[in-house]
Design a protein around this motif. Structure first.
Motif, PDB file in Angstrom:
ATOM      1  N   VAL A  11       0.862  -1.181   0.000  1.00 12.24           N
ATOM      2  CA  VAL A  11       0.000   0.000   0.000  1.00 12.24           C
ATOM      3  C   VAL A  11       0.899   1.232   0.000  1.00 12.24           C
ATOM      4  N   LYS A  12       0.714   2.115  -0.980  1.00 13.93           N
ATOM      5  CA  LYS A  12       1.563   3.290  -1.098  1.00 13.93           C
ATOM      6  C   LYS A  12       1.180   4.343  -0.067  1.00 13.93           C
ATOM      7  N   LYS A  13       2.176   4.857   0.656  1.00  9.91           N
ATOM      8  CA  LYS A  13       1.963   5.896   1.660  1.00  9.91           C
ATOM      9  C   LYS A  13       2.917   7.060   1.401  1.00  9.91           C
ATOM     10  N   THR A  14       2.414   8.272   1.591  1.00  4.25           N
ATOM     11  CA  THR A  14       3.244   9.463   1.418  1.00  4.25           C
ATOM     12  C   THR A  14       3.898   9.816   2.750  1.00  4.25           C
ATOM     13  N   LEU A  15       5.221   9.934   2.740  1.00  8.76           N
ATOM     14  CA  LEU A  15       5.970  10.214   3.962  1.00  8.76           C
ATOM     15  C   LEU A  15       6.596  11.609   3.876  1.00  8.76           C
ATOM     16  N   THR A  16       6.402  12.407   4.920  1.00  6.48           N
ATOM     17  CA  THR A  16       6.972  13.756   4.963  1.00  6.48           C
ATOM     18  C   THR A  16       8.001  13.833   6.088  1.00  6.48           C
ATOM     19  N   ILE A  17       9.248  14.140   5.712  1.00 11.73           N
ATOM     20  CA  ILE A  17      10.323  14.275   6.701  1.00 11.73           C
ATOM     21  C   ILE A  17      11.181  15.483   6.317  1.00 11.73           C
ATOM     22  N   PRO A  18      11.973  16.019   7.245  1.00  6.63           N
ATOM     23  CA  PRO A  18      12.864  17.153   6.915  1.00  6.63           C
ATOM     24  C   PRO A  18      13.880  16.770   5.843  1.00  6.63           C
ATOM     25  N   LYS A  19      14.268  17.746   5.021  1.00  5.24           N
ATOM     26  CA  LYS A  19      15.208  17.481   3.932  1.00  5.24           C
ATOM     27  C   LYS A  19      16.534  16.946   4.450  1.00  5.24           C
ATOM     28  N   TRP A  20      17.024  17.511   5.582  1.00  3.12           N
ATOM     29  CA  TRP A  20      18.321  17.073   6.093  1.00  3.12           C
ATOM     30  C   TRP A  20      18.291  15.595   6.487  1.00  3.12           C
ATOM     31  N   LEU A  21      17.100  15.141   6.976  1.00  2.00           N
ATOM     32  CA  LEU A  21      16.969  13.741   7.369  1.00  2.00           C
ATOM     33  C   LEU A  21      16.903  12.851   6.137  1.00  2.00           C
ATOM     34  N   ASP A  22      16.240  13.346   5.093  1.00  2.00           N
ATOM     35  CA  ASP A  22      16.149  12.608   3.842  1.00  2.00           C
ATOM     36  C   ASP A  22      17.534  12.460   3.213  1.00  2.00           C
ATOM     37  N   ASP A  23      18.314  13.561   3.253  1.00  2.00           N
ATOM     38  CA  ASP A  23      19.667  13.509   2.694  1.00  2.00           C
ATOM     39  C   ASP A  23      20.530  12.502   3.448  1.00  2.00           C
ATOM     40  N   ALA A  68      19.489   9.883   5.155  1.00  2.00           N
ATOM     41  CA  ALA A  68      19.014   8.526   4.896  1.00  2.00           C
ATOM     42  C   ALA A  68      19.493   8.027   3.541  1.00  2.00           C
ATOM     43  N   LYS A  69      19.485   8.924   2.531  1.00  2.00           N
ATOM     44  CA  LYS A  69      19.964   8.537   1.196  1.00  2.00           C
ATOM     45  C   LYS A  69      21.448   8.235   1.234  1.00  2.00           C
ATOM     46  N   GLN A  70      22.188   9.044   1.984  1.00  3.05           N
ATOM     47  CA  GLN A  70      23.630   8.839   2.087  1.00  3.05           C
ATOM     48  C   GLN A  70      23.957   7.500   2.750  1.00  3.05           C
ATOM     49  N   ALA A  71      23.092   7.111   3.693  1.00  2.00           N
ATOM     50  CA  ALA A  71      23.290   5.835   4.385  1.00  2.00           C
ATOM     51  C   ALA A  71      22.652   4.671   3.626  1.00  2.00           C
ATOM     52  N   ASP A  72      22.036   4.987   2.473  1.00  2.00           N
ATOM     53  CA  ASP A  72      21.394   3.965   1.636  1.00  2.00           C
ATOM     54  C   ASP A  72      20.369   3.149   2.435  1.00  2.00           C
ATOM     55  N   LEU A  73      19.503   3.859   3.175  1.00  2.18           N
ATOM     56  CA  LEU A  73      18.492   3.200   3.992  1.00  2.18           C
ATOM     57  C   LEU A  73      17.230   2.903   3.181  1.00  2.18           C
ATOM     58  N   ASN A  74      16.553   1.820   3.565  1.00  2.38           N
ATOM     59  CA  ASN A  74      15.307   1.411   2.910  1.00  2.38           C
ATOM     60  C   ASN A  74      14.133   1.971   3.705  1.00  2.38           C
ATOM     61  N   TYR A  75      13.480   3.009   3.171  1.00 13.99           N
ATOM     62  CA  TYR A  75      12.378   3.657   3.878  1.00 13.99           C
ATOM     63  C   TYR A  75      11.245   2.671   4.194  1.00 13.99           C
ATOM     64  N   SER A  76      10.895   1.867   3.210  1.00  8.84           N
ATOM     65  CA  SER A  76       9.774   0.944   3.376  1.00  8.84           C
ATOM     66  C   SER A  76      10.030  -0.032   4.514  1.00  8.84           C
ATOM     67  N   ARG A  77      11.217  -0.629   4.545  1.00 10.44           N
ATOM     68  CA  ARG A  77      11.531  -1.612   5.588  1.00 10.44           C
ATOM     69  C   ARG A  77      11.558  -0.961   6.967  1.00 10.44           C
ATOM     70  N   ILE A  78      12.178   0.224   7.058  1.00  9.76           N
ATOM     71  CA  ILE A  78      12.271   0.911   8.347  1.00  9.76           C
ATOM     72  C   ILE A  78      10.894   1.291   8.864  1.00  9.76           C
TER      73      ILE A  78
END
Length: 229
Positions: free
Chosen positions: A97-109, A111-121
């Protein structure tokens, strides 16, 4: 009544190069196929989807008709279609089920740098927050009821152990358990049974028309009444 197995008569009709499959007892439950083999597979899937939608709405399924009373015309034949619901329920409830997630840009950056899986977390966090143990999940009506019954039996077994322990203490000490202590033991088991009853009431949202559930609910009520006497 919610069940795990459903069997309904279906009417296969050949129209030119394809087959149309209808369920006379289930308005709107129909599918098409290129051949008979595919028709049986699609009919089972269509029946399961129809029943699942009824379960989600809390509506009962109509009783199946006697297949011998279904008239098959030219280029038609009637047959029984069976579907086993637990695997289908699991498939539907595990679909993404698709869900829209809103987080601060610095946190998104970060998470991307750490190559984290948003869905699993997100899934792990929700399971932890809701205290969900996937090993205890079941899509069978009988399994859910049996699990609740085991909890009730365990509470009764614990109550019996407490009573034996109290009786031994009285025999060895020559004294008797105070009324306050007896009430404390009964209250402890009573609270456990009340908790189980609450879980069963929650389960009743989807199983409220199950005869097995109603019988089990009555047993729990009887046990609670006995402890309150």
């Amino acid at each position: 009544m919610i069940k795990d197995q459903y069997i309904y008569p279906a009417l296969f009709t050949q129209k030119e190069a394809q087959w149309t499959i209808d369920f006379p007892d289930l308005p709107g439950c129909t599918t098409v196929a290129q051949n008979i083999e595919e028709g049986f597979a699609r009919a089972k899937e269509s029946l399961a989807k129809y029943i699942y939608d009824l379960e989600e709405k809390g509506e009962p399924a109509l009783e199946p008709s006697d297949i011998t009373l279904i008239h098959a015309g030219e280029n038609q034949f009637a047959t029984l279609i069976e579907t086993w619901m637990p695997p289908f329920r699991k498939k539907m409830e595990n679909q993404a089920v698709k869900k829209t997630l809103t987080i601060p840009k610095w946190l998104d950056d970060a998470a991307k740098q750490a190559d984290l899986n948003y869905s699993r977390i997100l899934q792990d966090a929700l399971k932890d927050e809701l205290n969900i143990d996937e090993s205890e999940r079941s899509f069978s009506v009988q399994d859910k009821l049996n699990r609740q019954l085991k909890k009730v039996k365990k509470s009764l077994k614990d109550l019996s152990k407490i009573r034996v322990h109290v009786d031994r203490a009285n025999d060895e000490g020559g004294g008797r358990t105070t009324e306050a202590e007896e009430n404390s033991y009964s209250d402890s088991i009573g609270q456990e049974l009340e908790r189980i009853k609450q879980e069963m009431n929650h389960l009743a949202d989807r199983l409220k028309k199950s005869d097995e559930f109603q019988r089990m609910n009555e047993k729990v009520n009887q046990l609670i009444n006995k402890l309150k006497r």
